[in-house]
Design an enzyme around this catalytic site. Structure first.
Site, short mmCIF file in Angstrom:
data_model
loop_
_atom_site.label_atom_id
_atom_site.label_comp_id
_atom_site.label_asym_id
_atom_site.label_seq_id
_atom_site.Cartn_x
_atom_site.Cartn_y
_atom_site.Cartn_z
N ASP A 32 32.23 43.61 33.83
CA ASP A 32 33.39 43.38 34.46
C ASP A 32 33.69 43.03 35.47
O ASP A 32 33.37 41.87 35.76
CB ASP A 32 34.59 44.42 34.72
CG ASP A 32 35.96 44.74 34.52
OD1 ASP A 32 36.01 43.43 35.44
OD2 ASP A 32 36.51 45.23 34.12
N ASN A 33 33.89 43.25 36.45
CA ASN A 33 33.34 43.42 37.74
C ASN A 33 32.11 43.55 38.61
O ASN A 33 31.28 44.75 37.84
CB ASN A 33 34.56 44.22 39.03
CG ASN A 33 35.65 43.43 38.94
OD1 ASN A 33 36.04 42.74 38.84
ND2 ASN A 33 36.78 44.46 38.91
N HIS A 83 44.37 42.77 41.81
CA HIS A 83 43.74 42.16 40.77
C HIS A 83 42.09 41.99 41.33
O HIS A 83 42.19 43.47 41.98
CB HIS A 83 43.67 40.76 39.99
CG HIS A 83 43.00 40.94 38.55
ND1 HIS A 83 43.64 40.04 37.72
CD2 HIS A 83 41.63 41.49 37.97
CE1 HIS A 83 43.10 40.35 36.47
NE2 HIS A 83 42.40 41.97 36.40
N ASN A 108 35.03 36.68 34.18
CA ASN A 108 35.30 38.15 34.96
C ASN A 108 35.03 37.91 36.04
O ASN A 108 35.09 37.59 37.12
CB ASN A 108 34.92 38.84 33.93
CG ASN A 108 36.30 40.22 34.05
OD1 ASN A 108 36.59 40.78 35.17
ND2 ASN A 108 37.53 40.23 33.45
N HIS A 121 49.80 38.86 40.31
CA HIS A 121 49.87 37.97 39.89
C HIS A 121 51.11 38.71 39.71
O HIS A 121 51.83 39.73 38.77
CB HIS A 121 49.15 38.16 38.06
CG HIS A 121 47.97 38.68 38.15
ND1 HIS A 121 47.46 37.15 37.41
CD2 HIS A 121 46.71 39.20 38.06
CE1 HIS A 121 46.31 37.33 37.72
NE2 HIS A 121 45.95 39.01 37.26
N ASN A 166 41.07 35.73 38.06
CA ASN A 166 40.60 37.31 37.11
C ASN A 166 40.70 38.08 39.06
O ASN A 166 40.48 39.25 39.22
CB ASN A 166 39.22 37.55 35.84
CG ASN A 166 39.24 38.76 36.01
OD1 ASN A 166 38.56 39.63 37.01
ND2 ASN A 166 39.97 39.41 34.86
N ASP A 167 38.85 37.47 38.60
CA ASP A 167 37.99 38.16 40.18
C ASP A 167 38.13 36.16 41.19
O ASP A 167 37.87 35.46 40.80
CB ASP A 167 36.73 38.20 40.20
CG ASP A 167 36.37 39.32 41.45
OD1 ASP A 167 37.32 40.07 42.21
OD2 ASP A 167 35.23 39.96 40.94
N GLU A 224 40.95 48.32 40.14
CA GLU A 224 40.54 47.73 39.22
C GLU A 224 39.16 47.10 40.43
O GLU A 224 38.49 46.87 39.74
CB GLU A 224 41.40 47.04 38.51
CG GLU A 224 41.35 46.23 38.00
CD GLU A 224 40.22 44.55 38.01
OE1 GLU A 224 39.48 44.42 37.27
OE2 GLU A 224 40.24 43.93 39.15
N ASP A 225 39.97 46.76 41.05
CA ASP A 225 38.07 46.65 42.60
C ASP A 225 37.84 47.02 43.43
O ASP A 225 38.76 47.58 43.88
CB ASP A 225 38.79 44.59 42.06
CG ASP A 225 37.62 43.76 42.55
OD1 ASP A 225 35.90 44.97 42.22
OD2 ASP A 225 37.17 42.58 42.77
#
Length: 354
Positions: free
Chosen positions: A268-269, A114, A223, A133, A167-168, A53-54
């Site tokens: 997104d990122n 995340h 985000n 999370h 989220n980030d 995801e990241d």
């Protein structure tokens, strides 16, 4: 008279619901399709099967990758498997992903990573901040990276009432950061209503041991977040707003809006090229496909590069686009010395030599 009033109220409610549904589909780009843009020297990264995801890359070419995110409303292929942090050395001829060992005492069973961010202290200590999370809550986990034995030493868990649906994150110091809350609520039903109604209750929070405060608000769903190479600006992606916000950072850590760059995709990122200042973005061309995750209609991937975002007309280039046959649900794109890593919410990860 009573029946007429009831019919009128029903008609108004139906019209409002229909309008909200159309607006919701528009925010998700539910009808959008994009042509493919391929890169010649790419390969899927072995060992990463349940998301990436990241990604955050150190100046020396070591790349941290978060994997195994379970996110409300999105199907996860590893619902019972704890999350992981991988490391890749992009200086190697054939870099491979290695899972980092996490120190004892940390609750690995509920690890659900995340967004991530690194910070290098004055003594060269590398800190890794990880949005987590556990049990459908939001925490920030602080680790120290030990390169010699490829491990992470857990230092502390950060919780706060303002860190509700994180989220980030972008680190500002060894124990301070900016974080995005992508929703006001974390419960999926209320989260869905928030998105469906188009509420702009999402925000950015500054955290330090001495002060925690909201520094920006009014987003559909804040985000990705990152910082310019000169540390003057904070960039915030609003995934449902289809835009990137440029915020000026002040000495007291407050942020003021400078400009908004409107795009036509779900951003997104955000990753920053430290040499050029270009912003690389993992995007979702069609958010509806991401949520449905239909094997017959796969979620696509898209990577954008923004050059000179402060210019009156920044240069936006679509670097990569795939219909999901190779890579599904791209969430991040990070660059290092001509090498590109593309991560996803729940799928694989791609390594490309540009």
């Amino acid at each position: 008279m009573g029946k007429l009033l009831a019919v009128a109220l029903f008609g108004i409610a139906a019209a409002l619901a229909a309008e909200r549904l159309l607006a919701f589909r528009s925010r998700l780009n539910a009808s959008r399709e994009i042509p493919p843009v391929s890169l010649p020297n790419c390969q899927l990264i072995k060992g990463i099967e349940t998301g990436s995801e990241d990604i955050d890359i150190l100046p020396n070419g070591l790349a941290f990758i978060s994997s195994g995110l379970k996110y409300p409303g999105i199907k996860s292929p590893a619902s019972d498997k704890p999350g992981e942090i991988f490391l890749m050395d992009l200086n190697e001829d054939n870099p491979r992903a290695v899972e980092l060992r996490i120190s004892r005492g940390f609750d690995l069973a509920s690890f659900n990573p995340h967004g991530i961010s690194t910070y290098i202290d004055k003594d060269d200590t590398v800190y890794l901040f990880v949005v987590n999370h556990p049990h459908q809550k939001s925490t920030v986990e602080l680790f120290k990276f030990v390169e010699d034995d490829s491990s992470l030493v857990h230092l502390k868990t950060i919780r706060h009432d303002l860190l509700t649906s994180v989220n980030d994150i972008v680190a500002m110091g060894p124990d301070s950061f900016y974080a995005t809350n992508d929703h006001y609520f974390y419960d999926f039903i209320f989260m869905f209503l928030e998105m469906f109604l188009g509420l702009t209750w999402s925000n950015v929070v500054y955290y330090s041991p001495k002060e925690v405060k909201e520094v920006a608000s009014g987003f559909y769903s804040a985000n990705g977040i990152n910082i310019s190479p000169d540390s003057k600006y904070i960039y915030v992606a609003d995934v449902l707003g289809h835009n990137v916000h440029v915020m000026e950072k002040h000495a007291n850590w407050n942020l003021t809006h400078v400009k908004t760059l409107q795009l036509d995709t779900l951003v997104d990122n955000l990753s920053i090229d430290p040499h050029t200042g270009d912003i690389w973005i993992g995007c979702h061309p069609n958010g509806m496909k991401l949520f449905y995750n239909d094997p017959e209609n796969l979620p696509a991937s898209e990577v954008l590069r923004i050059h000179n975002i402060l210019a009156e007309e920044p240069e936006v280039t679509r670097v990569y686009a795939d219909d999901g046959s190779v890579l599904q649900g791209s969430s991040v794109a990070s660059i290092y010395e001509g090498k590109l890593l593309i991560g996803t919410v729940f799928h694989r990860a791609l390594y490309c030599e540009l």
